[in-house]
Design a protein around this motif. Structure first.
Motif, mmCIF file in Angstrom:
data_model
loop_
_atom_site.group_PDB
_atom_site.id
_atom_site.type_symbol
_atom_site.label_atom_id
_atom_site.label_comp_id
_atom_site.label_asym_id
_atom_site.label_seq_id
_atom_site.Cartn_x
_atom_site.Cartn_y
_atom_site.Cartn_z
ATOM 1 N N GLU A 218 0.871 -1.259 0.185
ATOM 2 C CA GLU A 218 -0.012 0.055 0.040
ATOM 3 C C GLU A 218 0.810 1.379 -0.123
ATOM 4 O OE1 GLU A 218 -3.768 -0.385 2.469
ATOM 5 O OE2 GLU A 218 -3.990 1.604 2.389
ATOM 6 N N MET A 219 0.291 2.363 -0.589
ATOM 7 C CA MET A 219 1.022 3.524 -0.790
ATOM 8 C C MET A 219 0.289 4.537 -0.715
ATOM 9 S SD MET A 219 4.037 4.575 -3.652
ATOM 10 C CE MET A 219 2.979 4.292 -5.003
ATOM 11 N N GLY A 220 0.534 5.674 -0.036
ATOM 12 C CA GLY A 220 -0.287 6.707 0.182
ATOM 13 C C GLY A 220 -0.023 7.877 0.860
ATOM 14 N N THR A 221 -0.916 8.965 1.097
ATOM 15 C CA THR A 221 -0.615 9.877 2.144
ATOM 16 C C THR A 221 -0.605 9.358 3.675
ATOM 17 O OG1 THR A 221 -2.823 10.590 2.504
ATOM 18 C CG2 THR A 221 -1.532 11.539 0.660
ATOM 19 N N PRO A 222 0.273 9.938 4.452
ATOM 20 C CA PRO A 222 0.178 9.572 5.876
ATOM 21 C C PRO A 222 -1.196 9.308 6.247
ATOM 22 C CG PRO A 222 1.893 11.097 5.660
ATOM 23 C CD PRO A 222 1.119 11.283 4.235
ATOM 24 N N GLU A 223 -2.326 10.377 6.213
ATOM 25 C CA GLU A 223 -3.562 9.945 6.420
ATOM 26 C C GLU A 223 -4.134 8.966 5.924
ATOM 27 O OE1 GLU A 223 -2.355 12.893 5.034
ATOM 28 O OE2 GLU A 223 -2.021 13.785 7.069
ATOM 29 N N GLU A 224 -3.787 8.606 4.621
ATOM 30 C CA GLU A 224 -4.347 7.594 3.888
ATOM 31 C C GLU A 224 -3.902 6.235 4.633
ATOM 32 O OE1 GLU A 224 -5.265 9.207 -0.245
ATOM 33 O OE2 GLU A 224 -3.631 8.089 -0.026
ATOM 34 N N ILE A 225 -2.563 6.328 4.874
ATOM 35 C CA ILE A 225 -1.985 4.979 5.493
ATOM 36 C C ILE A 225 -2.290 4.683 6.829
ATOM 37 C CG2 ILE A 225 0.274 3.753 5.952
ATOM 38 C CD1 ILE A 225 -0.266 3.727 3.124
ATOM 39 N N PHE A 226 -2.358 5.705 7.533
ATOM 40 C CA PHE A 226 -2.441 5.438 9.169
ATOM 41 C C PHE A 226 -3.841 5.569 9.512
ATOM 42 C CE2 PHE A 226 1.902 6.901 8.909
ATOM 43 C CZ PHE A 226 2.867 5.966 9.399
ATOM 44 N N GLU A 227 -4.811 6.355 8.951
ATOM 45 C CA GLU A 227 -5.799 6.534 9.423
ATOM 46 C C GLU A 227 -6.871 5.699 8.733
ATOM 47 O OE1 GLU A 227 -5.535 11.012 9.692
ATOM 48 O OE2 GLU A 227 -4.145 9.945 11.074
ATOM 49 N N ASN A 228 -6.572 5.467 7.347
ATOM 50 C CA ASN A 228 -7.748 4.517 6.423
ATOM 51 C C ASN A 228 -6.922 3.646 5.802
ATOM 52 O OD1 ASN A 228 -10.005 4.044 5.430
ATOM 53 N ND2 ASN A 228 -10.060 5.678 3.847
ATOM 54 N N PRO A 229 -6.238 2.827 6.417
ATOM 55 C CA PRO A 229 -5.565 1.533 5.868
ATOM 56 C C PRO A 229 -6.586 0.668 5.139
ATOM 57 C CG PRO A 229 -5.352 1.305 8.305
ATOM 58 C CD PRO A 229 -6.341 2.614 7.805
ATOM 59 N N GLN A 230 -6.228 0.065 3.908
ATOM 60 C CA GLN A 230 -7.078 -0.805 3.201
ATOM 61 C C GLN A 230 -6.418 -2.246 3.259
ATOM 62 O OE1 GLN A 230 -9.870 0.466 1.616
ATOM 63 N NE2 GLN A 230 -9.157 2.191 2.760
ATOM 64 N N ASN A 231 -5.087 -2.474 2.850
ATOM 65 C CA ASN A 231 -4.318 -3.633 2.978
ATOM 66 C C ASN A 231 -4.430 -4.471 4.588
ATOM 67 O OD1 ASN A 231 -1.856 -5.333 3.483
ATOM 68 N ND2 ASN A 231 -1.919 -5.318 1.298
ATOM 69 N N GLU A 232 -4.949 -5.690 4.607
ATOM 70 C CA GLU A 232 -5.155 -6.479 5.634
ATOM 71 C C GLU A 232 -3.921 -6.427 6.427
ATOM 72 O OE1 GLU A 232 -7.923 -7.223 7.136
ATOM 73 O OE2 GLU A 232 -8.713 -6.497 5.365
ATOM 74 N N ASN A 233 -2.616 -6.687 5.834
ATOM 75 C CA ASN A 233 -1.383 -6.746 6.662
ATOM 76 C C ASN A 233 -1.209 -5.443 7.089
ATOM 77 O OD1 ASN A 233 -0.843 -9.562 6.072
ATOM 78 N ND2 ASN A 233 0.014 -9.090 4.180
ATOM 79 N N LEU A 234 -1.332 -4.394 6.388
ATOM 80 C CA LEU A 234 -1.186 -3.150 7.049
ATOM 81 C C LEU A 234 -2.112 -2.542 8.249
ATOM 82 C CD1 LEU A 234 0.081 -0.181 6.923
ATOM 83 C CD2 LEU A 234 -1.652 0.473 5.099
ATOM 84 N N LYS A 235 -3.345 -3.335 8.038
ATOM 85 C CA LYS A 235 -3.959 -2.926 9.210
ATOM 86 C C LYS A 235 -3.682 -3.672 10.454
ATOM 87 C CE LYS A 235 -8.532 -2.614 6.628
ATOM 88 N NZ LYS A 235 -9.583 -3.165 6.498
ATOM 89 N N ARG A 236 -3.192 -4.798 10.377
ATOM 90 C CA ARG A 236 -2.667 -5.645 11.485
ATOM 91 C C ARG A 236 -1.324 -4.998 11.917
ATOM 92 N NH1 ARG A 236 -1.760 -10.712 8.737
ATOM 93 N NH2 ARG A 236 -3.953 -10.320 7.742
ATOM 94 N N PHE A 237 -0.441 -4.741 11.206
ATOM 95 C CA PHE A 237 0.760 -3.820 11.310
ATOM 96 C C PHE A 237 0.654 -2.729 12.037
ATOM 97 C CE2 PHE A 237 4.205 -0.779 10.308
ATOM 98 C CZ PHE A 237 5.350 -1.473 10.824
ATOM 99 N N ILE A 238 -0.469 -1.998 11.844
ATOM 100 C CA ILE A 238 -0.550 -0.718 12.401
ATOM 101 C C ILE A 238 -1.172 -0.863 13.870
ATOM 102 C CG2 ILE A 238 -2.291 1.359 12.481
ATOM 103 C CD1 ILE A 238 -1.477 1.638 9.469
ATOM 104 N N GLN A 239 -2.161 -1.890 13.889
ATOM 105 C CA GLN A 239 -2.619 -2.443 15.152
ATOM 106 C C GLN A 239 -1.564 -2.826 16.038
ATOM 107 O OE1 GLN A 239 -5.795 -5.206 14.660
ATOM 108 N NE2 GLN A 239 -7.272 -3.407 14.321
ATOM 109 N N SER A 240 -0.590 -3.521 15.708
ATOM 110 C CA SER A 240 0.474 -3.959 16.353
ATOM 111 C C SER A 240 1.384 -2.963 17.127
ATOM 112 C CB SER A 240 1.210 -5.106 15.667
ATOM 113 O OG SER A 240 2.042 -4.300 14.754
ATOM 114 N N ILE A 241 1.328 -1.811 16.502
ATOM 115 C CA ILE A 241 2.109 -0.783 16.837
ATOM 116 C C ILE A 241 1.339 0.051 17.951
ATOM 117 C CG2 ILE A 241 3.272 1.548 16.186
ATOM 118 C CD1 ILE A 241 3.757 0.140 13.498
ATOM 119 N N TYR A 242 0.288 0.375 17.563
ATOM 120 C CA TYR A 242 -0.331 1.001 18.714
ATOM 121 C C TYR A 242 -1.073 0.439 19.847
ATOM 122 C CZ TYR A 242 0.366 4.733 15.437
ATOM 123 O OH TYR A 242 0.959 5.734 14.392
#
Ligand SMILES: Nc1ncnc2c1ncn2[C@@H]1O[C@H](COP(=O)(O)OP(=O)(O)OP(=O)(O)O)[C@@H](O)[C@H]1O
Ligand SMILES: [Mg+2]
Lengths: 242, 226
Positions: A218-242
């Motif tokens: 996934e590629m996008g603006t910081p808002e897109e990536i962090f606030e509205n992630p689409q990719n499942e792995n990305l969602k999991r990755f972001i959850q694992s961090i916060y």
């Protein structure tokens, strides 16, 4: 940031033996742009950066710098693309000032005086003008990393690559390094930054890239990536961090 | 009791009488040591550079050289150069033979010391050099070599000390250095102890001075450490 593409990565493949690390990366980097690269451990973030300046040899694809595909020899390209490593890799046998001036003197044949003058300016820029005559062993990690940034800047690069520039630092030293990088962003330096500092990535980046399974998932603006992630792995990755 | 004191007096009398007579021989020992260390280092660096070219042929040649030097006694190597090579039409005087033999010998060990030290330099150093656009030669000269030399100093120092002692083997090819002259004095006086004692003192002195110098160099090279 403007609309001139300074670096183009075309269908980049890279494997270590049987392990396919990068499976076709495509990326256009615009002049003055700041791109953060995030992703899990082992996802190939370092490998991607290292393929750009040839520290790792790609197996397929093209690195196109200012419209020209890089052939076998990367030395000329490396003058134009600076790199900052997680573990600094300062030259321990050289004083801080010489760490910075060595590149210009040896590679660009800048005169001794001119190289020193420029190194002093850079030391001022990273806030270390009082350290010019000490050796790397005598300064802190945060200071080392700032020297490493100054060393890369001394070549007047068009692009800077950062591979987890603050990961080896004690928490209280992270800020001073990020501040320097932020300043560079303000000055319009084109940068690719591998980082685990999500807050920083959000703040400094024009675009964020999420690497997963050898691809840009996934590629996008910081808002897109962090606030509205689409990719499942990305969602999991972001959850694992916060 | 008096006999004991008398024999000690006699011992030192002989020792003091013979000590100055050693000087020309000690000078030869110094020359042999100095040249074998100097040429051995130059030779060792050269061999290491051949190895670094990563050309298979050169690598093989250096491997053979090193394994021969390591696999045979120095004594035999000296005999070979002095007595063997003339049969192949290569004749040197005894001093030249000794210098060639000693340098050839320590060069092999010194090249291995350098190689080890170069491998010991962190790979990140090379990458940092590459990242600012340096080529292989520049990285080697400005980054790897200085760090390797520093790493190598203690082991090199040992090798230099061994070279001083090894120079005594030159006596077998008719060079009147410290050991040979000691043997000649012993044969003339039948009084081995004081004479060997003097010879030992000279070696000890030379090696102490060398060690002192090496320690000083090590200390100076430490300025970049905490
Ligand atoms: N020199 C190497 N030889 C073999 N495998 C390697 C080598 N370097 C990296 N790898 C492997 O390639 C994969 C990608 O590594 P890379 O260092 O690019 O990951 P990364 O995203 O930077 O991870 P991290 O966040 O831990 O730094 C990993 O599985 C790693 O084990
Ligand atoms: Mg990494």
């Amino acid at each position: 940031m403007n609309d001139k593409i300074i670096l183009k990565i075309n269908n980049l493949h890279m494997n270590f033996g049987a392990l396919e690390v990068l499976k076709g990366i495509n990326l256009d980097v615009y002049e003055g742009e700041v791109i953060s690269i995030i992703g899990g451990s082992g996802s190939g973030k370092s490998t991607l950066l290292r393929c750009i300046n040839g520290l790792e040899r790609k197996n397929k694809g093209d690195i196109i710098f200012e419209g020209k595909a890089v052939k076998r020899d990367y030395t000329k390209l490396r003058e134009r693309i600076g790199m900052v490593f997680q573990h600094f890799y300062l030259f321990p046998h050289r004083k801080i000032i010489d760490n910075i001036s060595l590149g210009p003197r040896v590679v660009k044949h800048t005169s001794k005086e001119e190289a020193k003058l420029q190194a002093r300016k850079l030391l001022e820029k990273v806030g270390l003008e009082d350290k010019e005559n000490v050796y790397p062993a005598m300064i802190s990690g945060g200071q080392k990393q700032r020297v490493a940034i100054a060393r890369a800047l001394a070549m007047n690069p068009d692009i800077m690559l950062f591979d987890e520039p603050t990961s080896a630092l004690d928490p209280e030293l992270v800020g001073e390094v990020l501040q320097v990088i932020q300043q560079l962003a303000k000055e319009g330096m084109t940068m690719l930054i591998v980082t685990h500092e999500m807050g920083f990535a959000k703040e400094v980046s024009d675009r964020v890239i999420f690497l997963s399974e050898g691809q840009i998932a996934e590629m996008g603006t910081p808002e897109e990536i962090f606030e509205n992630p689409q990719n499942e792995n990305l969602k999991r990755f972001i959850q694992s961090i916060y | 009791m008096t006999i004991f004191i008398e024999s000690i007096m006699a011992f030192f009398e002989v020792a003091i009488k013979f000590a100055p007579k050693f000087l020309p021989a000690v000078a030869l020992t110094l020359q042999l040591s100095f040249l074998s260390i100097l040429l051995g280092t130059v030779f060792g660096l050269f061999v290491m550079l051949l190895k670094l070219t990563r050309l298979k042929v050169l690598e093989k040649i250096t491997d053979v050289y090193i394994s021969i030097v390591r696999g045979t006694p120095l004594l035999l190597q000296l005999y070979f150069i002095f007595y063997g090579l003339p049969m192949l039409g290569l004749e040197f005087d005894s001093f030249t033979s000794a210098v060639i033999g000693l340098a050839f010998h320590s060069g092999a060990y010194i090249s291995e010391i350098f190689r080890g030290a170069i491998n010991g330099v962190h790979y990140g150093q090379e990458e940092a050099g590459k990242a600012i656009g340096m080529n292989r030669l520049q990285i080697f000269y400005y980054i790897t070599l200085p760090q390797a030399v520093k790493q190598a100093i203690p082991a090199l120092g040992n090798q230099f000390i061994i070279a001083v002692k090894d120079s005594s083997l030159a006596s077998v090819i008719t060079i009147t250095e410290t050991m040979l002259i000691a043997r000649q004095f012993v044969a003339a006086t039948y009084n081995p102890f004081p004479i060997l004692f003097v010879a030992g003192c000279y070696y000890y002195l030379i090696i102490s001075l060398l060690s002192f110098g090496l320690r000083d160099i090590e200390r100076r090279l430490k300025v970049n450490e905490r």
